[in-house]
Design an enzyme around this catalytic site. Structure first.
Site, PDB file in Angstrom:
ATOM      1  N   LYS A  58     -12.329  33.150  13.803  1.00  0.00           N
ATOM      2  CA  LYS A  58     -11.455  34.024  13.007  1.00  0.00           C
ATOM      3  C   LYS A  58     -11.340  35.365  13.715  1.00  0.00           C
ATOM      4  O   LYS A  58     -12.349  35.942  14.128  1.00  0.00           O
ATOM      5  CB  LYS A  58     -12.081  34.218  11.618  1.00  0.00           C
ATOM      6  CG  LYS A  58     -11.378  35.240  10.755  1.00  0.00           C
ATOM      7  CD  LYS A  58     -11.948  35.219   9.366  1.00  0.00           C
ATOM      8  CE  LYS A  58     -11.323  36.281   8.495  1.00  0.00           C
ATOM      9  NZ  LYS A  58     -11.706  36.129   7.094  1.00  0.00           N
TER      10      LYS A  58
HETATM   11  C1  5RP Z   1     -15.210  40.043   6.447  1.00  0.00           C
HETATM   12  C2  5RP Z   1     -14.417  38.806   6.460  1.00  0.00           C
HETATM   13  C3  5RP Z   1     -13.453  38.745   5.412  1.00  0.00           C
HETATM   14  O1  5RP Z   1     -13.594  37.588   4.688  1.00  0.00           O
HETATM   15  C4  5RP Z   1     -12.076  38.734   5.947  1.00  0.00           C
HETATM   16  O2  5RP Z   1     -11.871  39.504   7.078  1.00  0.00           O
HETATM   17  C5  5RP Z   1     -11.202  39.153   4.912  1.00  0.00           C
HETATM   18  O3  5RP Z   1      -9.939  38.751   5.085  1.00  0.00           O
HETATM   19  P1  5RP Z   1      -8.821  39.841   4.921  1.00  0.00           P
HETATM   20  O4  5RP Z   1      -8.984  40.783   6.084  1.00  0.00           O
HETATM   21  O5  5RP Z   1      -7.587  39.005   5.045  1.00  0.00           O
HETATM   22  O6  5RP Z   1      -8.979  40.493   3.587  1.00  0.00           O
HETATM   23  O7  5RP Z   1     -14.525  37.927   7.252  1.00  0.00           O
HETATM   24  O8  5RP Z   1     -15.495  40.429   7.702  1.00  0.00           O
END
Ligand code: 5RP
Length: 297
Positions: free
Chosen positions: A203
């Site tokens: 991610k």
């Molecule tokens: C925290 C994470 C979060 O779950 C993620 O980044 C959140 O998603 P978004 O940025 O779309 O709110 O991994 O580090």
């Protein structure tokens, strides 16, 4: 006692058909074991190898985040529209009905809060508990360039090893400290390190310049976080650009659950990810779902 007399012997061995060994086409995943592939195929739709993950794990370091004050009230109605749910074990056990059929990507590191140094994480879930929770993947934050970079890469390596023992894939999450620039050079470094350390998917964040280089150099699927809340059309434009430039989907949180109409927004995001819908068309879908009279759909 077994009835040995009436056992039917096989008749059709299809001798004219060679045994099929189709490739598992998800990027970088063909050499994995059956259980890993099966879990990944629950997260990434085998039809297009893409996913819409709903990230609701924010409370693990920032407490009752706007839109997640009551996960049982606000998140449960969204789950049916997601391909997978990224969540902590505490929120899963307390607030999500076990009848839910979506695969769980279990947040597996933590140990800090917004009041302290964010990169100071440890492994926060035992692999046995992940198995108990029927996790389809484990999620580990990695802070490249952060104060605790070494520790966070170590967390990833350990979780990957535990997951391999049970056939559970690991998602590396590229955490970005306040001082780090989210450009393609940095994101390319961070995502590639996650993949090289054994993450089965990664991610990261979208960057406007050269994201396709980040995606190309990462040998496993990339999903993008949404980041802070944007106008809905802008969030859909970002998701569309990421998909066109090589992302395998989104792991989106605030841009869905902080939307004025979260159920409409997640369906619009799905149309971008799975139907390659253009952002404006997806936004029109968002508006029509948002404005539809209750009970009319
Ligand atoms: C925290 C994470 C979060 O779950 C993620 O980044 C959140 O998603 P978004 O940025 O779309 O709110 O991994 O580090």
């Amino acid at each position: 006692m077994a009835d040995l007399d009436n056992i039917q012997s096989g008749k059709n061995y299809h001798l004219d058909k060679p045994h099929r060994n189709p490739a598992f086409e998800l990027k970088g995943s063909n050499s994995l074991d059956w259980g890993m592939k099966n879990r990944l195929a629950r997260i990434f739709n085998p039809r297009d190898h893409r996913t819409v993950m709903l990230a609701v794990d924010h409370g693990y370091f920032q407490g009752p985040t706007t839109g997640l004050e009551r996960i049982d009230v606000t998140v449960v109605p969204l789950v049916a529209y997601a391909d997978a749910l990224m969540i902590t074990r505490g929120a899963l056990r307390t607030s999500i009905p076990p009848e839910m059929s979506r695969p769980v990507v279990l947040r597996s590191t933590g140990g800090q809060s917004i009041l302290k140094e964010l990169s100071n994480e440890l492994i926060a879930v035992d692999i046995e508990d992940a198995v108990r929770l029927n996790a389809s993947a484990l999620a580990v934050q990695v802070y490249i360039g952060g104060v605790h970079e070494h520790q966070s890469i170590g967390n990833l390596a350990k979780v990957v090893d535990s997951g391999i023992r049970y056939g559970i894939p690991t998602m590396g999450v590229t955490g970005v400290g306040k001082e780090l620039v989210r450009d393609s050079k940095y994101l390319g470094l961070a995502t590639r390190i996650c993949a090289e350390m054994g993450a089965h998917f990664v991610k990261t964040y979208y960057c406007e310049r050269d994201f396709e280089h980040v995606a190309a150099a990462c040998p496993v699927p990339l999903v993008i976080a949404g980041g802070k809340k944007l106008a809905e059309l802008d969030a859909l434009k970002m998701a569309h650009a990421a998909i066109q430039e090589g992302a395998a989907g989104v792991d989106m949180g605030r841009n869905i659950f902080q939307s004025d109409a979260p159920e409409a927004m997640i369906q619009a995001v799905r149309s971008v990810v799975h139907e390659a819908e253009k952002p404006q068309k997806a936004y029109d879908l968002y508006l029509s779902l948002k404005n539809a009279p209750v009970g009319s759909l």
